[in-house]
Design an enzyme around this catalytic site. Structure first.
Site, mmCIF file in Angstrom:
data_model
loop_
_atom_site.group_PDB
_atom_site.id
_atom_site.type_symbol
_atom_site.label_atom_id
_atom_site.label_comp_id
_atom_site.label_asym_id
_atom_site.label_seq_id
_atom_site.Cartn_x
_atom_site.Cartn_y
_atom_site.Cartn_z
ATOM 1 N N GLU A 96 0.876 -1.176 0.000
ATOM 2 C CA GLU A 96 0.000 0.000 0.000
ATOM 3 C C GLU A 96 0.907 1.217 0.000
ATOM 4 O O GLU A 96 1.603 1.497 0.980
ATOM 5 C CB GLU A 96 -0.918 0.031 1.216
ATOM 6 C CG GLU A 96 -1.827 1.247 1.230
ATOM 7 C CD GLU A 96 -2.707 1.330 2.457
ATOM 8 O OE1 GLU A 96 -2.927 2.446 2.948
ATOM 9 O OE2 GLU A 96 -3.156 0.279 2.927
ATOM 10 N N CYS A 130 -1.619 8.355 4.053
ATOM 11 C CA CYS A 130 -1.584 7.953 2.644
ATOM 12 C C CYS A 130 -2.877 8.313 1.932
ATOM 13 O O CYS A 130 -2.887 8.527 0.721
ATOM 14 C CB CYS A 130 -1.287 6.461 2.521
ATOM 15 S SG CYS A 130 -2.409 5.390 3.452
#
Length: 283
Positions: A96, A130
């Site tokens: 990720e 993120c």
């Protein structure tokens, strides 16, 4: 994210080596200590803090059977190539990475809700998530009103010690991040229109604080890489250009999250179906 990846590995029957980012060894140690206290055997879960050289040694070890990684796209690519060159079975790699996460706001969205969502997504955790909003795409019919409201709402943010519950925006993680963000903001001041930059209060001069800042840039393509901090980039779009906007988001090459604020169901479905991202948030 750190504990979730550990838990997933353990639940699948693996022993886990937890290698945190080199900037976060203390909170990682606290988390692993709690997992041990909860009953996870120390021989099943090990903490191995260190810099990138430590991570490289783990990735290269022949006993490794899988990797779950969260971090930069550049580091993920290094891990991918390292694993690809290893002999033996193909090793699963779950990554990720970051994102130039867009929020699309059309003329039917509630301005107050759009501004509140944008403030939370772009500036909470000093933009160091993120999934934080990096790019606000606002329909030109409401742009002036919404940007005025956004600039006013930014003034309500409190910058300071993150241990203080009244603080909204703390420092960025280290000097390296501070330097990257300072250079980026300097470039934008020469090439973009400043919507609002907050003043840093007294007491922040000795820390790695970056003032929450919003710029209006010329086009989506001007944003070429993820900027991991409290900097929001804004682009106006015409109602008839929504298909083009979707293409421009896809062309960025990132696909983590997307926010959609509209009261038209057809428009929600159009954007969600066109933009290639992992998570779509609709309001």
């Amino acid at each position: 994210i750190f504990t979730g990846q550990i838990a997933a590995g353990l639940a699948a029957g693996n022993a886990v080596i937890a290698k945190p980012a080199e900037q976060t060894p203390l909170i990682a140690a606290a988390a692993v200590r709690l997992l041990h206290q909860a009953g996870v055997p120390p021989e099943v879960l090990s903490l191995l803090p260190g810099d990138g050289n430590v991570g490289a040694q783990i990735i290269s070890d022949p006993r490794l059977s899988g990797v779950a990684f969260t971090g930069s796209s550049e580091t993920a690519d290094i891990i991918r190539r390292t694993l690809a060159h290893k002999k033996g079975p193909i090793i699963p790699f779950i990554a990720e990475t970051g994102g130039i996460n867009a929020m699309v706001v059309d003329s039917t969205a509630l301005p107050e809700q759009a501004v509140a969502d944008c403030i939370a997504s772009a500036f909470d955790s000093a933009g160091q998530r993120c999934s934080a909003a990096r790019l606000l795409l606002v329909q030109e019919d409401i742009a002036e009103k919404l940007l005025t409201m956004l600039a006013g709402a930014m003034e309500e943010l409190r910058i300071g010690d993150p241990m203080d519950l009244a603080t909204d925006v703390g420092p960025v993680i280290d000097e390296a991040a501070h330097e990257i963000l300072t250079r980026h903001i300097g470039r934008l001041k020469r090439s973009a229109r400043l919507v609002r930059e907050l003043a840093l209060p007294a007491g922040t001069e000795n820390g790695t604080f970056i003032a929450p800042t919003a710029f209006e840039i010329n086009q989506v393509a001007d944003l070429r890489e993820e900027i991991f901090g409290p900097v929001l980039h804004i682009v106006r779009y015409r109602r008839d250009d929504l298909d083009t906007v979707c293409d421009q988001i896809n062309a960025l090459g990132y696909g983590l999250t997307l926010g959609i604020l509209t009261r038209i169901d057809e428009r929600r479905h159009l954007i969600a179906s066109r933009v290639r991202v992992g998570n779509v948030y609709v309001k």
